[in-house]
Enzyme design. Sequence first.
Site, PDB file in Angstrom:
ATOM      1  N   ALA A  23      -4.559   5.694  11.554  1.00  0.00           N
ATOM      2  CA  ALA A  23      -5.170   6.819  12.277  1.00  0.00           C
ATOM      3  C   ALA A  23      -4.377   7.180  13.527  1.00  0.00           C
ATOM      4  CB  ALA A  23      -6.615   6.482  12.637  1.00  0.00           C
ATOM      5  N   SER A  51      -3.026  -2.573  20.430  1.00  0.00           N
ATOM      6  CA  SER A  51      -3.130  -3.992  20.755  1.00  0.00           C
ATOM      7  C   SER A  51      -2.497  -4.838  19.665  1.00  0.00           C
ATOM      8  CB  SER A  51      -4.596  -4.395  20.926  1.00  0.00           C
ATOM      9  OG  SER A  51      -4.714  -5.799  21.026  1.00  0.00           O
ATOM     10  N   VAL A  59      -3.458  -3.508   2.166  1.00  0.00           N
ATOM     11  CA  VAL A  59      -3.321  -3.931   0.775  1.00  0.00           C
ATOM     12  C   VAL A  59      -3.156  -2.739  -0.160  1.00  0.00           C
ATOM     13  CG1 VAL A  59      -4.544  -6.087   1.088  1.00  0.00           C
ATOM     14  CG2 VAL A  59      -5.830  -4.040   0.534  1.00  0.00           C
ATOM     15  N   ALA A  62      -4.916   4.619  -1.240  1.00  0.00           N
ATOM     16  CA  ALA A  62      -4.833   5.758  -2.153  1.00  0.00           C
ATOM     17  C   ALA A  62      -5.157   7.028  -1.391  1.00  0.00           C
ATOM     18  CB  ALA A  62      -5.796   5.570  -3.328  1.00  0.00           C
ATOM     19  N   LYS A  90       0.031   9.247  -7.803  1.00  0.00           N
ATOM     20  CA  LYS A  90      -1.380   9.186  -8.187  1.00  0.00           C
ATOM     21  C   LYS A  90      -1.806  10.529  -8.759  1.00  0.00           C
ATOM     22  CE  LYS A  90      -6.046   8.756  -6.326  1.00  0.00           C
ATOM     23  NZ  LYS A  90      -6.887   8.622  -5.107  1.00  0.00           N
ATOM     24  N   LEU A 346     -11.620   5.693  11.543  1.00  0.00           N
ATOM     25  CA  LEU A 346     -12.837   4.890  11.462  1.00  0.00           C
ATOM     26  C   LEU A 346     -13.691   4.998  12.712  1.00  0.00           C
ATOM     27  CD1 LEU A 346     -11.399   1.652   9.807  1.00  0.00           C
ATOM     28  CD2 LEU A 346     -12.614   3.533   8.704  1.00  0.00           C
ATOM     29  N   THR A 357     -10.895   9.178   0.556  1.00  0.00           N
ATOM     30  CA  THR A 357     -11.061  10.251   1.542  1.00  0.00           C
ATOM     31  C   THR A 357     -10.734   9.830   2.974  1.00  0.00           C
ATOM     32  OG1 THR A 357     -13.421   9.681   1.635  1.00  0.00           O
ATOM     33  CG2 THR A 357     -12.781  11.497   0.202  1.00  0.00           C
ATOM     34  N   ILE A 359      -7.924   8.900   4.573  1.00  0.00           N
ATOM     35  CA  ILE A 359      -6.760   9.571   5.154  1.00  0.00           C
ATOM     36  C   ILE A 359      -6.987  11.079   5.214  1.00  0.00           C
ATOM     37  CG2 ILE A 359      -4.371  10.200   4.582  1.00  0.00           C
ATOM     38  CD1 ILE A 359      -3.797   7.277   4.142  1.00  0.00           C
TER      39      ILE A 359
END
Length: 518
Positions: A23, A51, A59, A62, A90, A346, A357, A359
Site C-alpha cells: 500500500a 518500520s 506468499v 493475485a 492470470k 488495510l 480486490t 490491490i
Amino acid sequence: MEKQRMPEAGPLRRVVIVGGGTAGWMTAAPLAQLLGGRDHAACCEIVLVESPEIGTVGVGEATLPTIRYYNNSLQLDHAEFIRETQASFKLGIEFKDWGHLGNRFFHGFGEFGPAIQNRSSIMHWLRLHGLGGMASHEQWSTATVMAMRNRFVPPEGGEVASAANAYAYAFHFDAGLYAAYLRNYAVARGVQREEGTIVDVSVRPGDGFVTAVTLADGRRIEGDLFIDCSGFRGLLIEGVCQAGYHDWTHWLPCDSAQAVPCARVEPLTPYTTSTARSAGWQWRIPLQHRTGNGHVYCSGYISDDQAGRVLMHSLDGAPQGEPRQLRFKTGMRKKIWDRNVVAIGLASGFLEPLESTSIQLIMDGVGRLIELWPDRRCDTHLADEYNRRMAQQYASIRDFIVLHYKLTRRDDSEFWRYCRDMPIPDTLAHQIELFRRSGRVAILDPDSFAEPSWMSLFLGLGLWPERLDPLLAQIDEQALRQHFERLRQAISQTVDAMPDHGAFIHHHVRAQPVKAAA
C-alpha cells in the site's frame, strides 16, 4: 476567547506516508511521478516512513486486469516488472466446491462474445439455453477456454474485435518483490524513505489536524497531508482520528487466515484457484518461483490447528516454512479520509481476498486522492466526496463477495448452513432477485465488477432466471444458434494456436531463480 486558527491556504508542501509495504509504495510511486521533477519552489516533498519491525505476508498476490493500467500509468517496463516480481499471468479464478461439493466454475476476465442488438451476448445465450441444446456459457469466454487449456498470449489486434482479443488478463506476483520494485521507482523520483518506528503523533489544537509524527530515535517528521498505510492498526485514521469502523462480520464471518508458500509444480497455471473448505476457503496462486497458498476461515467453526492441517495437507508442492497466522475483521472505516489523514490499503478496511480486490482498492484509493488532490486546508467537501465513492465501491465489492457464500447449497457443515441462511444487505438482495426474476444484472457501482463477472457467479453457483428480457425473442433462433456456434469454434481454434502458459513465460519473461522465502 481566542479565535481558532484555520489551516493556511496554498499547495501542500510535504506529504507523509505512514507505512511501506504494497500500500505504501503503491501510493508513493504515482505521487512521485506526479509531484517529482519540479523546481524547488513548487515541489511537494514526499516522505515515507516504514518500520523494520513490521513484516508482510509475502506468499503471492493475485490482481485484477486494471493493475495493467496502473503499471502503464507509471510507464513501467512490462517485461522487467514481470521478471522482478516473479509474476505469472492470470486469466481469472477457478472455483471448486462453492455451490455444492463437486461444483466447479470459472470467473474469467472478459465478455462472452460481442453484444447483439444492444443486449449482451450472455443474455442471448440464456435464451438459447432455456430452449435446450447449448454447451456451457464458459465455452464463449475466451479467457476461460484459455485457462482450462493452460494457454496464454497477450491479446492481439485490438482494433477489430475477435477471439484473439476478447479477453483481459491480470498477474500473480510476489507482493514483497512488487513493493520493493515500486520503492526503487519512487526513491529514484525523489521520495524520501525514513526507517523507524512511530512512537508519537502531534495534532494541532482546535481542528485535530495531524502535524507531525515522532520516531523512536527522536526524529520529528512534519507534514501537511498524512496518508495512513499502516495496515490493520490504522495508526492515524483510527489511533488518532478515531474514524470508527463498519463491522461486516455478520455477512462475511471469516476472521482468520493462515498463509504458506510451497514449491512450484507443473503445469504453471494461468489462473487463481479458490477451493471451498468446511469453514472457509483456500487459495492457490502460482508464481514463477513458487506457489502461494492460504486458508481463510472462521475461527468460530474450526480451530487454528485444524485450519493449519487442512492447509498443509492440501499443498501440491513441498512447503517452504510454517503457516503464518493472520487475524482480521471484515469491514471498512466510517471515514477513510478524516481531516488531513487519508487511509489507503488495510488501514481503510478489509475485504477477504476471494476476488483479488485488495490491490484494486489501493489503486482506486490513490487514484481518487490524486483526482481530489487538496491544498493545505484539506477541504471537508473533498473528503466527503472521497468517502462517498470509496464507501460505494467497498459496499459493491462486499456484496459481490457475500454472493459467493449466500448462494451455496452446501449443508455439510455448520459454517455453510449459516452462510446459506444468513440475512444479506438489501442491495445484494435486490441484485439477486432482479436476476432471478428477469435475467438482468444491476450494476450499482461502475468502478466495481461488471455484468460478465456477476453472470459468472450467478450461473456458476446455480442461480437461473425464471424469465428473460422479452426483446430477446425478436432474433431468429436458428440464426442465433449459428452465430454462437461460429463464435465457439473461432474461440476454440484461436486458443489451440496459443502457446502453453509456462512456455510463453519461459521464452519471453522468465525471471531469475531466487532462494526460498525465509
